[in-house]
Design a protein around this motif. Structure first.
Motif, short mmCIF file in Angstrom:
data_model
loop_
_atom_site.label_atom_id
_atom_site.label_comp_id
_atom_site.label_asym_id
_atom_site.label_seq_id
_atom_site.Cartn_x
_atom_site.Cartn_y
_atom_site.Cartn_z
N GLU A 44 0.88 -1.24 0.01
CA GLU A 44 -0.04 0.07 -0.15
C GLU A 44 0.72 1.14 0.04
O GLU A 44 0.62 2.40 -0.64
N LEU A 45 1.79 1.35 0.74
CA LEU A 45 2.72 2.48 0.82
C LEU A 45 3.63 2.73 -0.60
O LEU A 45 3.68 3.79 -1.15
N LEU A 46 3.97 1.53 -1.23
CA LEU A 46 4.60 1.61 -2.51
C LEU A 46 3.67 2.17 -3.54
O LEU A 46 4.15 3.04 -4.24
N PHE A 47 2.46 1.89 -3.42
CA PHE A 47 1.23 2.41 -4.25
C PHE A 47 1.41 4.06 -3.79
O PHE A 47 1.21 4.88 -4.85
N HIS A 48 1.14 4.25 -2.76
CA HIS A 48 0.94 5.82 -2.36
C HIS A 48 2.31 6.52 -2.77
O HIS A 48 2.10 7.59 -3.27
N MET A 49 3.61 5.79 -2.64
CA MET A 49 4.72 6.63 -3.53
C MET A 49 4.25 6.70 -4.85
O MET A 49 4.67 7.81 -5.35
N VAL A 50 3.83 5.87 -5.45
CA VAL A 50 3.62 6.10 -6.98
C VAL A 50 2.40 7.02 -7.26
O VAL A 50 2.63 8.08 -7.81
N PHE A 51 1.43 7.14 -6.16
CA PHE A 51 0.30 7.94 -6.42
C PHE A 51 1.10 9.52 -6.23
O PHE A 51 0.50 10.50 -6.88
N GLY A 52 2.09 9.68 -5.60
CA GLY A 52 2.56 11.15 -5.36
C GLY A 52 3.06 11.57 -6.97
O GLY A 52 2.53 12.68 -7.21
N TYR A 53 3.29 10.67 -7.85
CA TYR A 53 3.72 11.02 -9.23
C TYR A 53 2.43 11.23 -9.81
O TYR A 53 2.25 12.19 -10.78
N MET A 54 1.44 10.37 -9.68
CA MET A 54 0.08 10.56 -10.31
C MET A 54 -0.52 11.77 -9.88
O MET A 54 -1.20 12.62 -10.85
N ILE A 55 -0.46 12.20 -8.60
CA ILE A 55 -1.09 13.48 -8.40
C ILE A 55 -0.46 14.81 -8.97
O ILE A 55 -1.09 15.73 -9.09
N VAL A 56 0.79 14.81 -9.22
CA VAL A 56 1.54 15.71 -9.71
C VAL A 56 0.84 16.13 -11.13
O VAL A 56 0.89 17.29 -11.52
N ARG A 57 0.65 15.11 -11.87
CA ARG A 57 -0.01 15.43 -12.99
C ARG A 57 -1.41 16.03 -12.99
O ARG A 57 -1.69 16.91 -13.88
N SER A 58 -2.19 15.83 -11.94
CA SER A 58 -3.43 16.66 -11.73
C SER A 58 -3.10 18.11 -11.12
O SER A 58 -3.93 19.12 -11.21
N LEU A 59 -2.05 18.27 -10.51
CA LEU A 59 -1.76 19.59 -9.87
C LEU A 59 -1.28 20.68 -10.72
O LEU A 59 -1.31 21.64 -10.78
N LEU A 60 -0.63 20.10 -11.91
CA LEU A 60 -0.09 20.89 -12.82
C LEU A 60 -0.97 21.97 -13.55
O LEU A 60 -0.69 23.13 -13.43
N PRO A 61 -1.98 21.36 -14.15
CA PRO A 61 -3.00 22.26 -14.64
C PRO A 61 -3.56 23.09 -13.50
O PRO A 61 -4.02 24.27 -13.77
N LEU A 62 -3.81 22.81 -12.21
CA LEU A 62 -4.17 23.59 -11.35
C LEU A 62 -3.42 24.63 -11.11
O LEU A 62 -3.98 25.78 -10.81
N VAL A 63 -2.13 24.48 -10.64
CA VAL A 63 -1.15 25.46 -10.74
C VAL A 63 -1.22 26.67 -11.86
O VAL A 63 -1.03 27.82 -11.69
N ARG A 64 -1.20 26.03 -12.96
CA ARG A 64 -1.42 27.16 -14.19
C ARG A 64 -2.62 27.88 -14.18
O ARG A 64 -2.43 29.19 -14.25
N VAL A 65 -3.65 27.37 -13.78
CA VAL A 65 -4.89 28.06 -13.71
C VAL A 65 -4.71 29.16 -12.35
O VAL A 65 -5.16 30.09 -12.51
N MET A 66 -4.68 28.26 -11.30
CA MET A 66 -4.63 29.37 -10.05
C MET A 66 -3.53 30.52 -10.15
O MET A 66 -3.57 31.41 -9.44
N SER A 67 -2.52 30.07 -10.66
CA SER A 67 -1.31 31.23 -10.95
C SER A 67 -1.83 32.39 -11.87
O SER A 67 -1.32 33.52 -11.68
N ARG A 68 -2.71 32.36 -12.50
CA ARG A 68 -3.65 33.39 -13.49
C ARG A 68 -4.32 34.21 -12.43
O ARG A 68 -5.01 35.26 -13.09
N LEU A 69 -4.94 33.72 -11.37
CA LEU A 69 -6.10 34.25 -10.65
C LEU A 69 -5.41 35.28 -9.52
O LEU A 69 -4.27 35.15 -9.26
N PRO A 70 -6.16 36.28 -9.12
CA PRO A 70 -5.73 36.86 -7.83
C PRO A 70 -5.35 36.09 -6.93
O PRO A 70 -5.82 34.98 -6.49
N ARG A 71 -3.96 36.72 -6.42
CA ARG A 71 -3.52 35.83 -5.13
C ARG A 71 -4.50 35.46 -3.93
O ARG A 71 -4.30 34.78 -3.34
N SER A 72 -5.29 36.30 -3.80
CA SER A 72 -6.24 36.39 -2.71
C SER A 72 -7.16 35.16 -2.83
O SER A 72 -7.68 34.37 -1.90
#
Length: 176
Positions: A44-72
């Motif tokens: 389970e922990l090995l999968f969780h370690m793999v999941f860290g890479y999977m979640i980055v794929r989802s975070l990248l578009p979020l950072v791109r969008v949120m970085s364009r919005l007001p900081r507040s």
């Protein structure tokens, strides 16, 4: 290629080698043994370690969008996520337990390989300006989330997460 980008890619390649080594050498009983300092088994922990890479794929578009919005807006979003840390922790734990049944020892290596390949392709196409985009992160969700993370930080997060949890495995050490 700049040194920071190459260091990130080298970390990805190393993590994949380490995961494949653990998966190749672990017995079924090794994988079902409890890890050190978590409620997860080694598998389970090995999968969780793999999941860290999977979640980055989802975070990248979020950072791109949120970085364009007001900081507040970003600070409010991060504060809301921080307020939901309790439910997040439950989902984070049980999600890895359930997902390890699907991405078990036979499938998680291939999943990490595909995920890293996709991340590497995207990272190689990033510009210095895009890598500098940032957003506030929920600092209570992970010890490697800091108050403001760039896209470059987000790419690097997966290996930090992997290395942190690798120390909690109760598997035999890898050969140097």
């Amino acid at each position: 290629m700049d040194p920071a980008r190459e260091e990130c890619l080298a970390g990805y390649r190393r993590a994949l080698r380490e995961l494949n080594s653990w998966l190749a050498s672990a017995t079924p009983s090794d994988l079902q043994r409890k890890s050190n300092g978590t409620r997860w088994t080694n598998e389970e922990l090995l999968f969780h370690m793999v999941f860290g890479y999977m979640i980055v794929r989802s975070l990248l578009p979020l950072v791109r969008v949120m970085s364009r919005l007001p900081r507040s807006w970003g600070r409010g979003f991060a504060a809301g996520l921080n307020a939901a840390t309790g439910p997040f922790d439950v989902v984070n734990y049980w999600g890895s337990v359930a997902a390890a049944m699907v991405y078990d020892r036979r499938r998680m290596g291939r999943k990490l390989e595909k995920t890293i390949a996709a991340l590497a392709r995207r990272l190689e196409r990033e510009t210095p300006d895009s890598l500098a985009r940032s957003m506030p992160f929920p600092t209570r969700w992970d010890p490697f989330f800091v108050a403001d993370m760039t896209l470059a930080d987000t790419y690097a997060y997966a290996t930090q997460h992997f290395d942190f949890h690798a120390k909690q495995l109760s598997l035999r050490s890898l050969e140097p």
